[in-house]
Design an enzyme around this catalytic site. Sequence first.
Site, mmCIF file in Angstrom:
data_model
loop_
_atom_site.group_PDB
_atom_site.id
_atom_site.type_symbol
_atom_site.label_atom_id
_atom_site.label_comp_id
_atom_site.label_asym_id
_atom_site.label_seq_id
_atom_site.Cartn_x
_atom_site.Cartn_y
_atom_site.Cartn_z
ATOM 1 N N GLU A 204 0.791 -1.216 0.000
ATOM 2 C CA GLU A 204 0.000 0.000 0.000
ATOM 3 C C GLU A 204 0.835 1.284 0.000
ATOM 4 O O GLU A 204 0.784 2.082 0.945
ATOM 5 C CB GLU A 204 -0.986 0.004 1.182
ATOM 6 C CG GLU A 204 -1.960 -1.161 1.137
ATOM 7 C CD GLU A 204 -3.036 -1.105 2.206
ATOM 8 O OE1 GLU A 204 -4.049 -1.811 2.051
ATOM 9 O OE2 GLU A 204 -2.862 -0.353 3.184
ATOM 10 N N GLU A 321 -6.562 -7.453 -1.419
ATOM 11 C CA GLU A 321 -7.004 -7.287 -0.028
ATOM 12 C C GLU A 321 -8.452 -6.835 -0.016
ATOM 13 O O GLU A 321 -8.803 -5.845 -0.651
ATOM 14 C CB GLU A 321 -6.165 -6.251 0.737
ATOM 15 C CG GLU A 321 -4.868 -6.759 1.306
ATOM 16 C CD GLU A 321 -4.272 -5.766 2.323
ATOM 17 O OE1 GLU A 321 -5.052 -5.083 3.023
ATOM 18 O OE2 GLU A 321 -3.038 -5.665 2.392
#
Length: 403
Positions: A204, A321
């Site tokens: 991320e 995710e």
Amino acid sequence: MAKSARISCILGIFTLLFLLCGARNAPLGGGFVQTRGTQFMLDGSPFLFNGFNSYWMMHVAADPAERPKVSTVFRDAAAAGLTVCRTWAFSDGGDGALQISPGVYDERVFQGLDFVVAEASKYGIRLILSLVNNFGDYGGRPQYVKWAQNGGVQVQGDDDFYTNPVVKSYYKNHIKRAVTRFNTITKTMYKDDPTIMAWELINEPRCQADYSGNTVDGWVKEMASFTKSLDQKHLLEIGMEGFYGDSVPERKQFNPGYQVGTDFIKSNLLQEIDFTTIHAYPDIWLSGQSDEAQIDFMQRWMMSHSTDSGTIIKKPLVFSEFGKSKKDPGVSMYSRDVYLGAVYRNIYNAARSTGAVGGGLVWHLMAEGMEPYYDGYEIILSQQLSTDRVIAQQSHQMSALIP
């Protein structure tokens, strides 16, 4: 039906169940996962999958007495038809660190990762190994910048991770140590092990200093090229959540009302990047909105990115995710199963219709007795049977798409 016939029938059913279970838990075979256009390929055939995250595996496996937890999750995952696992190949500074200081590693922790790789192969599960965290959990960008600062390097903040030559050299060293690691259990270098499906540059990435996405893009170019210079066998992805940047301004409408300094389209167009990724947490990003609004956002997020991956970037997409926290007010096991089912339907429909989606990785699987790791998103398949059924059904449907 005669008694002997009934016995034969029962024995036949048990035999079939045994064979099916054995097939699901067969040791990993075949070559390296590759890509061809918008599809993942394995040994010349399309590779579609259902998978999961278990970020904690190396950290837990560093203690040999705790390794059965890793084995249990792989066993239960394989029984549910899950074939890809994403996990951390980093832990920078702090207690139980893999990398104690720049270039200094704890061999005991590395052997924990060796066990994870070996055990994944045993249960027929391929790994996506992430190499650093954007956030401070397990060290991440903040730890790398702190190391440089402690060494007398002039740094202004965590975003210097992407631009400072000294900090970048620390990270390149970690890439090299991971890629060229010799597994003490399998006696194979990581870069030669098909158990590893892909490397992930960073979990991320975000950059407050430059919301255009250009700073992160420059870093991705440099690190992707470096990683590929060491390992041409494995796939490589960035680890992005999917936020759109300045290269295609009209796509910013799909962001959840803000930007994080990445450009999903521009960076994933790089030749060295083999597939795209998105994450989605509308329960966090759209906190306070209804379940219906959150599911609607997730569907738009999925559709826009699968379209862009298929038509602009022309590479496979992994929804790497997603989940729903049980800690949120009003969330029950049933409502979480409904949400996961909605995500899975979108993944399946996109894989079936556009062919640009390879699979999804739910966040996240754990074993019993891991309460200190609970974050509300944890799934324990042996305890949460309704969720296990939802996941197993998706595994079956994805596998049914393979010609």
